[in-house]
Write a protein that holds these residues in place. Sequence first.
Motif, PDB file in Angstrom:
ATOM      1  N   GLY A  42       0.709  -1.318  -0.344  1.00 54.87           N
ATOM      2  CA  GLY A  42      -0.200   0.076   0.277  1.00 54.87           C
ATOM      3  C   GLY A  42       0.666   0.916  -0.463  1.00 54.87           C
ATOM      4  O   GLY A  42       2.125   1.307   0.523  1.00 54.87           O
ATOM      5  N   PHE A  43       0.667   1.956  -0.052  1.00 54.30           N
ATOM      6  CA  PHE A  43       1.024   3.544  -0.572  1.00 54.30           C
ATOM      7  C   PHE A  43       1.699   4.019   1.259  1.00 54.30           C
ATOM      8  O   PHE A  43       2.969   4.002   1.280  1.00 54.30           O
ATOM      9  N   LEU A 126      -5.691   8.469  -3.002  1.00 51.91           N
ATOM     10  CA  LEU A 126      -4.626   9.593  -2.187  1.00 51.91           C
ATOM     11  C   LEU A 126      -5.212  11.297  -3.045  1.00 51.91           C
ATOM     12  O   LEU A 126      -4.559  12.058  -2.427  1.00 51.91           O
ATOM     13  N   ALA A 127      -5.724  11.173  -4.458  1.00 50.71           N
ATOM     14  CA  ALA A 127      -5.952  12.094  -4.993  1.00 50.71           C
ATOM     15  C   ALA A 127      -6.952  12.911  -4.243  1.00 50.71           C
ATOM     16  O   ALA A 127      -6.147  14.142  -4.594  1.00 50.71           O
ATOM     17  N   PRO A 128      -7.188  12.853  -3.976  1.00 55.96           N
ATOM     18  CA  PRO A 128      -8.671  13.994  -3.312  1.00 55.96           C
ATOM     19  C   PRO A 128      -7.395  14.612  -1.714  1.00 55.96           C
ATOM     20  O   PRO A 128      -7.945  16.017  -2.187  1.00 55.96           O
ATOM     21  N   ASP A 129      -6.423  14.438  -1.723  1.00 54.97           N
ATOM     22  CA  ASP A 129      -5.595  15.473  -0.207  1.00 54.97           C
ATOM     23  C   ASP A 129      -4.103  14.885  -1.201  1.00 54.97           C
ATOM     24  O   ASP A 129      -4.035  16.513  -0.318  1.00 54.97           O
ATOM     25  N   GLU A 130      -3.696  14.687  -1.707  1.00 59.39           N
ATOM     26  CA  GLU A 130      -2.866  14.876  -2.705  1.00 59.39           C
ATOM     27  C   GLU A 130      -2.231  15.814  -4.178  1.00 59.39           C
ATOM     28  O   GLU A 130      -3.016  14.904  -4.832  1.00 59.39           O
ATOM     29  N   PRO A 131      -1.904  16.647  -4.122  1.00 58.37           N
ATOM     30  CA  PRO A 131      -1.820  17.391  -5.430  1.00 58.37           C
ATOM     31  C   PRO A 131      -1.651  16.756  -6.098  1.00 58.37           C
ATOM     32  O   PRO A 131      -1.256  17.198  -7.584  1.00 58.37           O
ATOM     33  N   GLN A 132      -0.429  16.297  -6.026  1.00 59.85           N
ATOM     34  CA  GLN A 132       0.487  15.710  -7.143  1.00 59.85           C
ATOM     35  C   GLN A 132      -0.466  14.549  -8.581  1.00 59.85           C
ATOM     36  O   GLN A 132      -0.178  14.728  -8.856  1.00 59.85           O
ATOM     37  N   CYS A 133      -0.975  13.327  -6.734  1.00 60.72           N
ATOM     38  CA  CYS A 133      -1.405  12.970  -7.594  1.00 60.72           C
ATOM     39  C   CYS A 133      -2.922  12.853  -8.206  1.00 60.72           C
ATOM     40  O   CYS A 133      -2.982  12.161  -9.128  1.00 60.72           O
TER      41      CYS A 133
END
Length: 218
Positions: A42-43, A126-133
């Motif tokens: 996992g991440f 991850l996408a909702p909280d990590e801008p890069q993702c």
Amino acid sequence: MNEKAPATTRTRRSGAASAVVRDERVRCQLISSAKVVFERDGFHDARIVDIASSAKVGVGTFYRHFESKVSVFCAVIAQTFDEIHVGGATRALEPDNPALQIEHANRRYFEQYRSAARLHSLLEQLAPDEPQCREIYLSGRNRAVERIARSIRALQDTGRANPDLDAIHAARLLVSMTNDYAHMCFCLGEPFDEEIAIRVLNRLWIDGIGLVAAPITP
């Protein structure tokens, strides 16, 4: 007057080229190792030291190529999206049968999503909280949307798709439907019959764009 470069200069150039090749090879090793570690752990539980160790390099070398665990995860996802983008190009397979192009593309997408389901699941988290993702998620999605919108416009131009349809919005909605269903099935374990699902999905795409003369395999 043209003169050959001194031997020392040629040696430096050769050494610089070798260093670039070596760096690229190390970067590819890190991405491949990160993919394995992220799928396994996992991440949040994945560790940079494990990624570096799997790639047979030191942690310092990792940081020469990637600034963080998020950045190497994004590189893994970018590679996955590249594979999907190439695999989704099906026009050459059936140039005169857009219905079969749709069928091939949907089947390939399911196959590729299944093979990388763990990574897709992590990206969704991850996408909702990590801008890069989020940026790479939207970039990958936009590539698919633009390709499909171009196909719809081409069909509209030849009178084979509903001319009143807004191609870009249709493409966005079709991509969302297909991606969400794949996520439900391959990441969340919703039971489904894959052959029935693909057949119905194809029909929804075909009817949704108003495809004319659209034979479809039974």
